[in-house]
Write a protein that holds these residues in place. Structure first.
Motif, PDB file in Angstrom:
ATOM      1  N   MET A 285       0.843  -1.191   0.000  1.00 32.24           N
ATOM      2  CA  MET A 285       0.000   0.000   0.000  1.00 32.24           C
ATOM      3  C   MET A 285       0.876   1.237   0.000  1.00 32.24           C
ATOM      4  O   MET A 285       1.959   1.249   0.582  1.00 32.24           O
ATOM      5  N   CYS A 286       0.386   2.267  -0.649  1.00 30.82           N
ATOM      6  CA  CYS A 286       1.074   3.551  -0.653  1.00 30.82           C
ATOM      7  C   CYS A 286       1.145   4.069   0.777  1.00 30.82           C
ATOM      8  O   CYS A 286       0.151   4.045   1.505  1.00 30.82           O
ATOM      9  N   TRP A 287       2.317   4.525   1.170  1.00 29.64           N
ATOM     10  CA  TRP A 287       2.503   5.047   2.524  1.00 29.64           C
ATOM     11  C   TRP A 287       1.705   6.335   2.737  1.00 29.64           C
ATOM     12  O   TRP A 287       1.363   6.678   3.862  1.00 29.64           O
ATOM     13  N   ASN A 288       1.349   7.030   1.656  1.00 29.33           N
ATOM     14  CA  ASN A 288       0.685   8.320   1.773  1.00 29.33           C
ATOM     15  C   ASN A 288      -0.838   8.210   1.703  1.00 29.33           C
ATOM     16  O   ASN A 288      -1.525   8.737   2.563  1.00 29.33           O
ATOM     17  N   CYS A 289      -1.355   7.516   0.676  1.00 30.95           N
ATOM     18  CA  CYS A 289      -2.809   7.502   0.461  1.00 30.95           C
ATOM     19  C   CYS A 289      -3.441   6.135   0.681  1.00 30.95           C
ATOM     20  O   CYS A 289      -4.654   5.991   0.530  1.00 30.95           O
ATOM     21  N   GLN A 290      -2.629   5.126   1.013  1.00 29.47           N
ATOM     22  CA  GLN A 290      -3.094   3.768   1.321  1.00 29.47           C
ATOM     23  C   GLN A 290      -3.721   3.045   0.135  1.00 29.47           C
ATOM     24  O   GLN A 290      -4.436   2.060   0.324  1.00 29.47           O
ATOM     25  N   THR A 291      -3.444   3.493  -1.081  1.00 27.61           N
ATOM     26  CA  THR A 291      -3.917   2.807  -2.278  1.00 27.61           C
ATOM     27  C   THR A 291      -3.092   1.539  -2.487  1.00 27.61           C
ATOM     28  O   THR A 291      -1.882   1.554  -2.277  1.00 27.61           O
ATOM     29  N   LEU A 292      -3.741   0.448  -2.908  1.00 26.44           N
ATOM     30  CA  LEU A 292      -3.011  -0.769  -3.236  1.00 26.44           C
ATOM     31  C   LEU A 292      -2.175  -0.519  -4.484  1.00 26.44           C
ATOM     32  O   LEU A 292      -2.648   0.062  -5.458  1.00 26.44           O
ATOM     33  N   LEU A 293      -0.927  -0.986  -4.443  1.00 28.40           N
ATOM     34  CA  LEU A 293       0.017  -0.741  -5.522  1.00 28.40           C
ATOM     35  C   LEU A 293       0.577  -2.026  -6.088  1.00 28.40           C
ATOM     36  O   LEU A 293       0.652  -3.042  -5.396  1.00 28.40           O
ATOM     37  N   ASP A 294       1.018  -1.942  -7.319  1.00 23.87           N
ATOM     38  CA  ASP A 294       1.830  -3.000  -7.911  1.00 23.87           C
ATOM     39  C   ASP A 294       3.115  -3.026  -7.092  1.00 23.87           C
ATOM     40  O   ASP A 294       3.722  -1.983  -6.859  1.00 23.87           O
ATOM     41  N   PRO A 295       3.564  -4.195  -6.640  1.00 26.86           N
ATOM     42  CA  PRO A 295       4.767  -4.263  -5.799  1.00 26.86           C
ATOM     43  C   PRO A 295       6.028  -3.700  -6.464  1.00 26.86           C
ATOM     44  O   PRO A 295       6.963  -3.315  -5.788  1.00 26.86           O
ATOM     45  N   SER A 296       6.028  -3.617  -7.786  1.00 29.05           N
ATOM     46  CA  SER A 296       7.207  -3.086  -8.475  1.00 29.05           C
ATOM     47  C   SER A 296       7.114  -1.583  -8.740  1.00 29.05           C
ATOM     48  O   SER A 296       8.019  -1.003  -9.336  1.00 29.05           O
ATOM     49  N   ALA A 297       6.034  -0.944  -8.285  1.00 26.25           N
ATOM     50  CA  ALA A 297       5.834   0.484  -8.559  1.00 26.25           C
ATOM     51  C   ALA A 297       6.822   1.349  -7.775  1.00 26.25           C
ATOM     52  O   ALA A 297       7.063   1.120  -6.591  1.00 26.25           O
ATOM     53  N   PHE A 298       7.375   2.312  -8.472  1.00 28.37           N
ATOM     54  CA  PHE A 298       8.267   3.278  -7.823  1.00 28.37           C
ATOM     55  C   PHE A 298       7.487   4.485  -7.292  1.00 28.37           C
ATOM     56  O   PHE A 298       7.920   5.157  -6.365  1.00 28.37           O
ATOM     57  N   PHE A 299       6.348   4.770  -7.917  1.00 27.55           N
ATOM     58  CA  PHE A 299       5.495   5.882  -7.531  1.00 27.55           C
ATOM     59  C   PHE A 299       4.055   5.400  -7.437  1.00 27.55           C
ATOM     60  O   PHE A 299       3.654   4.473  -8.149  1.00 27.55           O
TER      61      PHE A 299
END
Length: 106
Positions: free
Chosen positions: A6-20
């Motif tokens: 999860m994004c540390w800022n908005c808690q959106t689920l992310l692709d584990p390889s995402a840089f942003f």
């Protein structure tokens, strides 16, 4: 199985390889990644040094700490870590001996 993050800022689920984060555009925590994957290059001994240089410059544009000078402390720290990873990976891949060692370890 890929672990969700999860994004540390908005808690959106992310692709584990995402840089942003796709939603809030915040830089994410650096993950352990091999040097070839960081540069998006095939794992092989013979590499195109011009391609390596081009990818290095592109990554530095994205992650250079100067770009995050006015950002939060978390983002500044992440950019410093990414910049360090990029510099080290560039040195490793640019050196034939170190590149061979990386391939053998992989």
């Amino acid at each position: 199985m890929t672990k969700e993050i999860m994004c540390w800022n908005c808690q959106t689920l992310l692709d584990p390889s995402a840089f942003f984060c796709d939603k809030c555009k915040k830089i994410q925590a650096p993950k352990k990644i091999n040097d070839f994957d960081l540069f998006g290059m095939d794992i092989k001994y013979d590499i195109d040094k011009e391609e390596l240089e081009k990818k290095y410059l592109g990554l530095q544009i994205l992650f250079h700490p100067d770009k995050f000078f006015t950002s939060s402390e978390i983002e500044r720290n992440y950019s410093i870590k990414f910049s360090s990873m990029i510099n080290e990976a560039y040195q490793n891949l640019g050196n034939s001996y170190l590149r061979a060692n990386i391939i053998l370890k992989l």
